[in-house]
Design a protein around this motif. Structure first.
Motif, PDB file in Angstrom:
ATOM      1  N   GLN A   1       1.028  -1.213  -0.175  1.00 30.09           N
ATOM      2  CA  GLN A   1      -0.029  -0.111  -0.572  1.00 30.09           C
ATOM      3  C   GLN A   1       0.921   1.421  -0.021  1.00 30.09           C
ATOM      4  OE1 GLN A   1      -3.490   0.536  -0.311  1.00 30.09           O
ATOM      5  NE2 GLN A   1      -3.809  -1.291   0.043  1.00 30.09           N
ATOM      6  N   HIS A   2       2.279   1.285   0.662  1.00 34.53           N
ATOM      7  CA  HIS A   2       2.792   2.490   1.190  1.00 34.53           C
ATOM      8  C   HIS A   2       3.095   2.531  -0.237  1.00 34.53           C
ATOM      9  CE1 HIS A   2       3.047   2.119   5.460  1.00 34.53           C
ATOM     10  NE2 HIS A   2       1.754   2.733   5.462  1.00 34.53           N
ATOM     11  N   TRP A   3       3.957   2.092  -0.956  1.00 32.18           N
ATOM     12  CA  TRP A   3       4.889   1.514  -2.756  1.00 32.18           C
ATOM     13  C   TRP A   3       3.936   2.267  -3.867  1.00 32.18           C
ATOM     14  CZ3 TRP A   3       9.121   2.286  -3.478  1.00 32.18           C
ATOM     15  CH2 TRP A   3      10.895   1.989  -2.846  1.00 32.18           C
ATOM     16  N   GLY A   4       2.284   1.521  -3.175  1.00 35.61           N
ATOM     17  CA  GLY A   4       1.782   2.278  -4.638  1.00 35.61           C
ATOM     18  C   GLY A   4       0.562   3.564  -4.287  1.00 35.61           C
ATOM     19  N   ILE A   5       0.390   3.639  -3.022  1.00 36.80           N
ATOM     20  CA  ILE A   5       0.841   5.347  -2.443  1.00 36.80           C
ATOM     21  C   ILE A   5       1.707   6.653  -3.231  1.00 36.80           C
ATOM     22  CG2 ILE A   5      -0.088   6.957  -0.925  1.00 36.80           C
ATOM     23  CD1 ILE A   5      -1.999   5.086   0.688  1.00 36.80           C
ATOM     24  N   LEU A   6       2.545   6.065  -2.560  1.00 33.59           N
ATOM     25  CA  LEU A   6       4.095   7.203  -3.069  1.00 33.59           C
ATOM     26  C   LEU A   6       4.067   6.874  -4.488  1.00 33.59           C
ATOM     27  CD1 LEU A   6       6.617   8.036  -1.305  1.00 33.59           C
ATOM     28  CD2 LEU A   6       7.951   6.433  -2.323  1.00 33.59           C
ATOM     29  N   VAL A   7       3.539   5.839  -5.383  1.00 30.86           N
ATOM     30  CA  VAL A   7       3.814   6.043  -7.014  1.00 30.86           C
ATOM     31  C   VAL A   7       3.380   6.664  -7.213  1.00 30.86           C
ATOM     32  CG1 VAL A   7       4.026   4.713  -9.309  1.00 30.86           C
ATOM     33  CG2 VAL A   7       5.485   3.947  -6.518  1.00 30.86           C
ATOM     34  N   ILE A   8       1.912   6.448  -7.051  1.00 23.39           N
ATOM     35  CA  ILE A   8       0.643   7.407  -7.376  1.00 23.39           C
ATOM     36  C   ILE A   8       0.245   8.178  -7.338  1.00 23.39           C
ATOM     37  CG2 ILE A   8      -0.608   4.873  -8.227  1.00 23.39           C
ATOM     38  CD1 ILE A   8      -2.237   6.906  -5.503  1.00 23.39           C
ATOM     39  N   GLU A   9       0.808   8.621  -5.563  1.00 29.60           N
ATOM     40  CA  GLU A   9       0.876  10.155  -6.186  1.00 29.60           C
ATOM     41  C   GLU A   9       1.803  11.133  -6.486  1.00 29.60           C
ATOM     42  OE1 GLU A   9      -0.913  12.067  -3.692  1.00 29.60           O
ATOM     43  OE2 GLU A   9      -1.409  11.032  -2.331  1.00 29.60           O
ATOM     44  N   LEU A  10       2.638  10.556  -7.454  1.00 30.89           N
ATOM     45  CA  LEU A  10       4.416  10.719  -7.887  1.00 30.89           C
ATOM     46  C   LEU A  10       3.632  11.263  -8.710  1.00 30.89           C
ATOM     47  CD1 LEU A  10       7.145  11.394  -7.200  1.00 30.89           C
ATOM     48  CD2 LEU A  10       7.987   9.195  -8.093  1.00 30.89           C
ATOM     49  N   GLY A  11       2.813  10.485  -9.600  1.00 30.08           N
ATOM     50  CA  GLY A  11       1.982  10.052 -11.029  1.00 30.08           C
ATOM     51  C   GLY A  11       1.203  11.649 -11.241  1.00 30.08           C
ATOM     52  N   VAL A  12       0.685  11.828  -9.923  1.00 35.43           N
ATOM     53  CA  VAL A  12      -0.152  12.813  -9.546  1.00 35.43           C
ATOM     54  C   VAL A  12       0.602  14.561 -10.151  1.00 35.43           C
ATOM     55  CG1 VAL A  12      -1.652  14.619  -7.984  1.00 35.43           C
ATOM     56  CG2 VAL A  12      -2.078  11.943  -8.952  1.00 35.43           C
ATOM     57  N   LEU A  13       1.493  13.856  -8.552  1.00 32.03           N
ATOM     58  CA  LEU A  13       2.169  15.667  -8.716  1.00 32.03           C
ATOM     59  C   LEU A  13       2.985  16.260 -10.154  1.00 32.03           C
ATOM     60  CD1 LEU A  13       4.056  17.065  -7.038  1.00 32.03           C
ATOM     61  CD2 LEU A  13       5.631  15.787  -8.245  1.00 32.03           C
ATOM     62  N   THR A  14       3.292  14.643 -11.289  1.00 33.84           N
ATOM     63  CA  THR A  14       3.447  14.973 -12.221  1.00 33.84           C
ATOM     64  C   THR A  14       2.664  15.789 -12.999  1.00 33.84           C
ATOM     65  OG1 THR A  14       5.028  12.621 -11.835  1.00 33.84           O
ATOM     66  CG2 THR A  14       5.444  13.755 -14.024  1.00 33.84           C
ATOM     67  N   THR A  15       1.507  15.134 -13.200  1.00 34.75           N
ATOM     68  CA  THR A  15       0.398  15.348 -14.374  1.00 34.75           C
ATOM     69  C   THR A  15       0.434  16.069 -13.988  1.00 34.75           C
ATOM     70  OG1 THR A  15      -0.236  13.774 -14.678  1.00 34.75           O
ATOM     71  CG2 THR A  15      -1.689  15.299 -15.615  1.00 34.75           C
ATOM     72  N   VAL A  16      -0.197  16.800 -12.858  1.00 32.14           N
ATOM     73  CA  VAL A  16      -0.560  17.922 -12.584  1.00 32.14           C
ATOM     74  C   VAL A  16       0.514  19.381 -12.560  1.00 32.14           C
ATOM     75  CG1 VAL A  16      -1.406  20.212 -10.218  1.00 32.14           C
ATOM     76  CG2 VAL A  16      -1.919  17.623 -10.715  1.00 32.14           C
ATOM     77  N   THR A  17       1.220  19.408 -12.452  1.00 31.82           N
ATOM     78  CA  THR A  17       2.393  20.849 -12.137  1.00 31.82           C
ATOM     79  C   THR A  17       2.493  20.817 -14.084  1.00 31.82           C
ATOM     80  OG1 THR A  17       3.889  19.194 -11.000  1.00 31.82           O
ATOM     81  CG2 THR A  17       5.140  20.837 -12.491  1.00 31.82           C
ATOM     82  N   SER A  18       2.648  19.384 -14.344  1.00 31.05           N
ATOM     83  CA  SER A  18       2.797  19.978 -16.107  1.00 31.05           C
ATOM     84  C   SER A  18       1.732  20.327 -16.891  1.00 31.05           C
ATOM     85  CB  SER A  18       2.682  18.121 -16.988  1.00 31.05           C
ATOM     86  OG  SER A  18       4.090  17.489 -16.609  1.00 31.05           O
ATOM     87  N   VAL A  19       0.305  20.151 -16.792  1.00 33.38           N
ATOM     88  CA  VAL A  19      -0.626  20.675 -17.126  1.00 33.38           C
ATOM     89  C   VAL A  19      -1.083  22.114 -16.967  1.00 33.38           C
ATOM     90  CG1 VAL A  19      -3.643  20.634 -16.760  1.00 33.38           C
ATOM     91  CG2 VAL A  19      -2.135  18.581 -17.171  1.00 33.38           C
ATOM     92  N   MET A  20      -0.563  22.573 -15.574  1.00 30.42           N
ATOM     93  CA  MET A  20      -0.665  23.804 -14.932  1.00 30.42           C
ATOM     94  C   MET A  20       0.018  24.802 -15.814  1.00 30.42           C
ATOM     95  SD  MET A  20      -3.559  23.956 -12.854  1.00 30.42           S
ATOM     96  CE  MET A  20      -4.167  22.390 -11.714  1.00 30.42           C
ATOM     97  N   LEU A  21       1.048  23.997 -15.778  1.00 29.46           N
ATOM     98  CA  LEU A  21       2.000  24.562 -16.785  1.00 29.46           C
ATOM     99  C   LEU A  21       1.711  25.252 -17.938  1.00 29.46           C
ATOM    100  CD1 LEU A  21       5.748  23.849 -14.567  1.00 29.46           C
ATOM    101  CD2 LEU A  21       4.653  26.167 -15.560  1.00 29.46           C
ATOM    102  N   ALA A  22       1.426  23.753 -18.156  1.00 32.33           N
ATOM    103  CA  ALA A  22       0.939  24.099 -20.177  1.00 32.33           C
ATOM    104  C   ALA A  22      -0.001  25.061 -20.359  1.00 32.33           C
ATOM    105  CB  ALA A  22       0.715  22.364 -20.347  1.00 32.33           C
ATOM    106  N   ILE A  23      -0.882  25.076 -19.347  1.00 29.67           N
ATOM    107  CA  ILE A  23      -2.041  26.178 -19.649  1.00 29.67           C
ATOM    108  C   ILE A  23      -1.646  27.439 -19.721  1.00 29.67           C
ATOM    109  CG2 ILE A  23      -4.421  26.494 -18.517  1.00 29.67           C
ATOM    110  CD1 ILE A  23      -4.547  23.823 -17.635  1.00 29.67           C
ATOM    111  N   PHE A  24      -0.778  27.632 -18.306  1.00 27.77           N
ATOM    112  CA  PHE A  24      -0.185  28.864 -18.093  1.00 27.77           C
ATOM    113  C   PHE A  24       0.653  29.437 -19.683  1.00 27.77           C
ATOM    114  CE2 PHE A  24       3.545  31.661 -16.539  1.00 27.77           C
ATOM    115  CZ  PHE A  24       2.656  32.276 -16.633  1.00 27.77           C
ATOM    116  N   TYR A  25       1.720  28.280 -20.218  1.00 26.44           N
ATOM    117  CA  TYR A  25       2.650  28.647 -21.278  1.00 26.44           C
ATOM    118  C   TYR A  25       1.673  28.613 -22.413  1.00 26.44           C
ATOM    119  CZ  TYR A  25       6.226  27.251 -18.993  1.00 26.44           C
ATOM    120  OH  TYR A  25       8.011  27.202 -18.271  1.00 26.44           O
ATOM    121  N   ALA A  26       0.887  28.375 -22.786  1.00 30.95           N
ATOM    122  CA  ALA A  26      -0.625  27.810 -23.278  1.00 30.95           C
ATOM    123  C   ALA A  26      -0.605  29.309 -23.598  1.00 30.95           C
ATOM    124  CB  ALA A  26      -1.583  27.335 -23.261  1.00 30.95           C
ATOM    125  N   PHE A  27      -1.558  29.976 -22.762  1.00 27.60           N
ATOM    126  CA  PHE A  27      -1.953  31.333 -22.688  1.00 27.60           C
ATOM    127  C   PHE A  27      -0.948  32.126 -22.645  1.00 27.60           C
ATOM    128  CE2 PHE A  27      -6.195  29.129 -20.467  1.00 27.60           C
ATOM    129  CZ  PHE A  27      -6.502  29.898 -21.700  1.00 27.60           C
TER     130      PHE A  27
END
Lengths: 245, 152
Positions: free
Chosen positions: B114-140
């Motif tokens: 459980q600990h490993w799984g949560i660590l990895v998926i939180e890392l995935g959420v971090l990567t996607t959210v950071t990238s998408v927020m920056l992508a929207i900012f860059y795009a505008f």
């Protein structure tokens, strides 16, 4: 029984103070909402939306929903304000007042929706109700089993990431789709006014482009609008404006 | 600005303070990310805060500088990599004999899994959210030249 009495009486005073705090914060929210409705300057509206989010976050803290408050502060007051400002660069700075005769329809919708919500209020559980839907069924299961099954101090993380992993996966995909949509519509690399382009995207000038000399090799390139003007064909320039960098 | 006027930066205080604050904001993002198991926070909030640190950098030092520090190519990859990381964790759990996103099978005992799984998926959420927020900012932000202070 005598010992139990002070314990029973103790929550009364913090309850009144939190109640006052709640009323104060909610009043602030209503005031800010009316200010947003009355404003015409979009810049001020975006700023007030940030204020609204921040007050809402403070209110969530008084409700002990720290995770929600955190998200509201980071997303609502932080990043969405900036994104709105960035979007405002592409649009107008003022909103025009709408004449009253076009507002009757929206007013009717608002009144009906408001009445429907008021009608639903008695069905909501009381604040802190132990028998509410959130505090029975799976909610109690999550609270009871997190310590043995996931072993994580913050139950919210355990629920979000493990018990409700599907939902969170869906959220990540939704965010990805939102970013993808914006990229497909706007692209990551607008030229930010470094050159002027015609409607087909061909460059008409590379006045401030940093690597202008290398770009001259491109066949589509027209090195300035003067050649076209001389031939009598007006270049239909999309108005990116001149760079002020 | 004509060449003979002395170059005076009207935002020197802003720049100095921002330069001091930006690393702290980024550090706080990682604290929120990895402390999410113990306190409020997690991948989503951390991703937004990390993106905000880059956006603040872009607001103060210009979009081109931010794009050099956090290139758009990286963002394009990051957006999909995060979702892939999350979904991939589910598929790995699948292949190791559990249900989709059942982290208990990921390690020798269920709680570690459980600990490993949560660590990895939180890392995935971090990567996607950071990238998408920056992508929207860059795009505008990349559509228009930056405007001067008076134009707001």
């Amino acid at each position: 029984m005598i010992l139990a009495l002070p314990i029973q009486a103790a929550p009364a005073s913090p309850l009144i103070s939190t109640l006052l705090l709640d009323i104060g914060l909610l009043t602030l929210l209503v005031i800010v909402a009316f200010a947003i409705v009355r404003m015409r300057s979009l810049f001020a509206i975006v700023m007030l939306q940030g204020v609204y989010s921040l007050v809402a976050a403070a209110w969530f803290v008084t409700l002990d929903a720290v995770d929600v408050a955190f998200t509201e502060a980071a997303v609502g007051a932080g990043v969405s304000t900036v994104l709105m400002l960035a979007a405002m660069l592409l649009a107008d700075r003022e909103s025009k007042p709408i004449p009253m005769n076009r507002q009757w329809g929206p007013l009717a919708v608002v009144i009906i929706a408001g009445l429907a919500m008021l009608y639903a209020v008695p069905d909501l559980p009381a604040y802190g109700d132990a028998n509410s839907a959130a505090n029975s069924y799976v909610g109690t299961d999550y609270l009871a089993k997190t310590a043995t099954e996931v072993d994580m101090p913050n139950v919210v993380t355990a629920v979000l990431a493990s018990y409700r992993g599907y939902d969170t996966f869906g959220e990540a995909v939704v965010i990805f789709a939102a970013g993808l949509g914006v990229l497909l519509l706007l692209g990551l690399n607008g030229n930010a006014g470094h050159f002027r382009a015609d409607v087909k995207g061909r460059r008409l000038s590379t006045a401030t482009a940093p690597s202008g000399s290398a770009k001259h090799a491109e066949p589509d390139e027209v090195s300035g609008g003067t050649a076209r003007n001389a031939s009598g064909v007006p270049p239909s320039i999309t108005q990116y404006g001149e760079g002020t960098l | 600005m004509t060449p003979d006027t002395p170059i005076r930066d009207p935002h020197v205080i802003l720049r100095v303070i921002a330069k001091f604050l930006i690393p702290l904001i980024a550090l706080f993002a990682f604290y929120v990310q990895f402390h999410g198991d113990y306190g409020p926070g997690g991948g989503f909030q951390a991703g937004v805060i990390l993106a905000v640190s880059v956006i603040l950098y872009a607001l103060i030092f210009g979009l081109d500088e931010a794009k050099r520090a956090f290139p758009p190519a990286l963002i394009r990859v990051g957006m999909s990599l995060g979702v892939l990381l999350y979904g991939g964790t589910g598929v790995v759990a699948w292949m190791m004999g559990g249900e989709f996103l059942n982290y208990s099978v990921l390690a020798h005992d269920a709680i570690h899994g459980q600990h490993w799984g949560i660590l990895v998926i939180e890392l995935g959420v971090l990567t996607t959210v950071t990238s998408v927020m920056l992508a929207i900012f860059y795009a505008f932000g990349s559509r228009q030249p930056e405007i001067s202070d008076e134009d707001w």
